[in-house]
Design a protein around this motif. Structure first.
Motif, PDB file in Angstrom:
ATOM      1  N   ARG A 239       1.074  -1.257  -0.040  1.00 53.03           N
ATOM      2  CA  ARG A 239       0.036   0.027   0.004  1.00 53.03           C
ATOM      3  C   ARG A 239       0.959   1.298   0.026  1.00 53.03           C
ATOM      4  NH1 ARG A 239       0.967   2.168   4.548  1.00 53.03           N
ATOM      5  NH2 ARG A 239       1.264   1.061   6.437  1.00 53.03           N
ATOM      6  N   MET A 240       2.236   1.374   0.368  1.00 49.72           N
ATOM      7  CA  MET A 240       2.925   2.253   0.421  1.00 49.72           C
ATOM      8  C   MET A 240       3.742   2.391  -0.755  1.00 49.72           C
ATOM      9  SD  MET A 240       5.740   2.929   3.572  1.00 49.72           S
ATOM     10  CE  MET A 240       7.090   4.228   3.368  1.00 49.72           C
ATOM     11  N   PHE A 241       4.219   1.207  -1.254  1.00 45.91           N
ATOM     12  CA  PHE A 241       5.173   1.085  -2.297  1.00 45.91           C
ATOM     13  C   PHE A 241       4.017   1.607  -3.564  1.00 45.91           C
ATOM     14  CE2 PHE A 241       7.077  -1.485  -6.079  1.00 45.91           C
ATOM     15  CZ  PHE A 241       8.428  -0.683  -5.906  1.00 45.91           C
ATOM     16  N   HIS A 242       3.442   1.020  -3.832  1.00 46.49           N
ATOM     17  CA  HIS A 242       2.312   1.516  -5.033  1.00 46.49           C
ATOM     18  C   HIS A 242       1.960   2.645  -5.001  1.00 46.49           C
ATOM     19  CE1 HIS A 242       3.008  -2.543  -7.096  1.00 46.49           C
ATOM     20  NE2 HIS A 242       2.230  -3.220  -6.121  1.00 46.49           N
ATOM     21  N   GLY A 243       1.998   3.518  -6.149  1.00 45.12           N
ATOM     22  CA  GLY A 243       1.399   4.862  -6.197  1.00 45.12           C
ATOM     23  C   GLY A 243       2.428   5.844  -5.490  1.00 45.12           C
ATOM     24  N   LEU A 244       3.557   5.403  -4.987  1.00 42.63           N
ATOM     25  CA  LEU A 244       4.177   6.465  -4.083  1.00 42.63           C
ATOM     26  C   LEU A 244       4.606   7.729  -5.085  1.00 42.63           C
ATOM     27  CD1 LEU A 244       5.665   7.262  -1.629  1.00 42.63           C
ATOM     28  CD2 LEU A 244       7.773   6.051  -2.299  1.00 42.63           C
ATOM     29  N   GLU A 245       5.050   7.425  -6.249  1.00 47.09           N
ATOM     30  CA  GLU A 245       5.522   8.448  -7.224  1.00 47.09           C
ATOM     31  C   GLU A 245       4.481   9.363  -7.454  1.00 47.09           C
ATOM     32  OE1 GLU A 245       8.945   6.966 -10.575  1.00 47.09           O
ATOM     33  OE2 GLU A 245       7.351   5.557 -10.313  1.00 47.09           O
ATOM     34  N   GLY A 246       3.409   8.900  -7.827  1.00 44.77           N
ATOM     35  CA  GLY A 246       2.045   9.712  -8.075  1.00 44.77           C
ATOM     36  C   GLY A 246       1.694  10.396  -6.876  1.00 44.77           C
ATOM     37  N   ARG A 247       1.747  10.037  -5.802  1.00 44.43           N
ATOM     38  CA  ARG A 247       1.387  10.500  -4.465  1.00 44.43           C
ATOM     39  C   ARG A 247       2.288  11.854  -4.269  1.00 44.43           C
ATOM     40  NH1 ARG A 247       0.902   6.468  -1.656  1.00 44.43           N
ATOM     41  NH2 ARG A 247       2.752   6.513  -0.399  1.00 44.43           N
TER      42      ARG A 247
END
Length: 215
Positions: free
Chosen positions: A80-88
């Motif tokens: 949950r932390m790894f996926h979408g980190l760049e976009g967040r």
């Protein structure tokens, strides 16, 4: 300005409250000690990221997932932390750098000074309480008039600068009545003053219609 972004949550784990100003590009790597290099973070994530840039940390995590035994990082990020980190991170950077939001914080809290972290958190709590009192973000509302930028003129928080703003005498309401009125303003997406003005205008219009029909 930084710690209230991302709904007050850490930019990295997106779960824990943000309690530290994290240098996205670390000072140890010649990163700037200024607002545009700050991200909101909890202390565990700040410590875990260490002296890496956010991009370097993400690369280390990708390599760590591919070859965990090599030890590119101390441990593996939760999915949950790894996926979408760049976009967040991109979204939060945009939020912090948004001109209207930045001007609002400059006008309302630019003069706030603190000598230590405890005093900084006193200012932060005051700011969070103020923001929670509005039905929506004040810097998204229109300016009531054009100014040279010396003061905030946003309708939601500083509408009293408007030339037609009027201060009414105290309105006496019971606690239950005021609570219901405040809730109604929130549901309408209006300030309490705007809702009061709307109700007054509606009352006056109804009075005029009654006069016309009676005549």
């Amino acid at each position: 300005m930084t710690l209230t972004s991302n709904a007050g949550c850490c930019a990295y784990c997106a779960v824990s409250p943000s309690t530290t100003l994290e240098h996205e590009d670390p000072i140890a790597g010649n990163g700037a000690d200024t607002w545009w290099n700050f991200l909101p973070a909890c202390k565990p994530c700040n410590d875990w990221k260490g002296k890496r840039t956010a991009a370097e940390w993400l690369i280390d995590q990708k390599l760590h997932r591919e070859r965990p035994k090599v030890g590119f990082d101390t441990r593996r990020m939760p999915l949950r932390m790894f996926h979408g980190l760049e976009g967040r991170l991109s979204r939060i950077r945009g939020e912090i750098r948004e001109a209207g939001r930045r001007d609002w914080f400059r006008h309302h809290y630019g003069d706030a000074r603190h000598g230590n972290k405890a005093e900084m958190f006193e200012h932060l709590e005051t700011c969070r309480e103020e923001l929670s009192s509005y039905p929506h973000l004040p810097w998204t509302t229109p300016n009531v008039y054009a100014s040279a930028g010396a003061v905030c003129t946003r309708h939601m928080c500083c509408g009293y600068w408007h030339p037609q703003a009027r201060n009414l005498d105290a309105v006496i309401l019971s606690d239950d009545q005021y609570s219901a009125f405040s809730k109604a303003a929130f549901v309408e997406g209006m300030s309490e003053g705007d809702l009061a003005a709307k109700l007054i205008a509606r009352y006056l219009l109804a009075g005029r219609r009654a006069t016309v029909s009676g005549g």
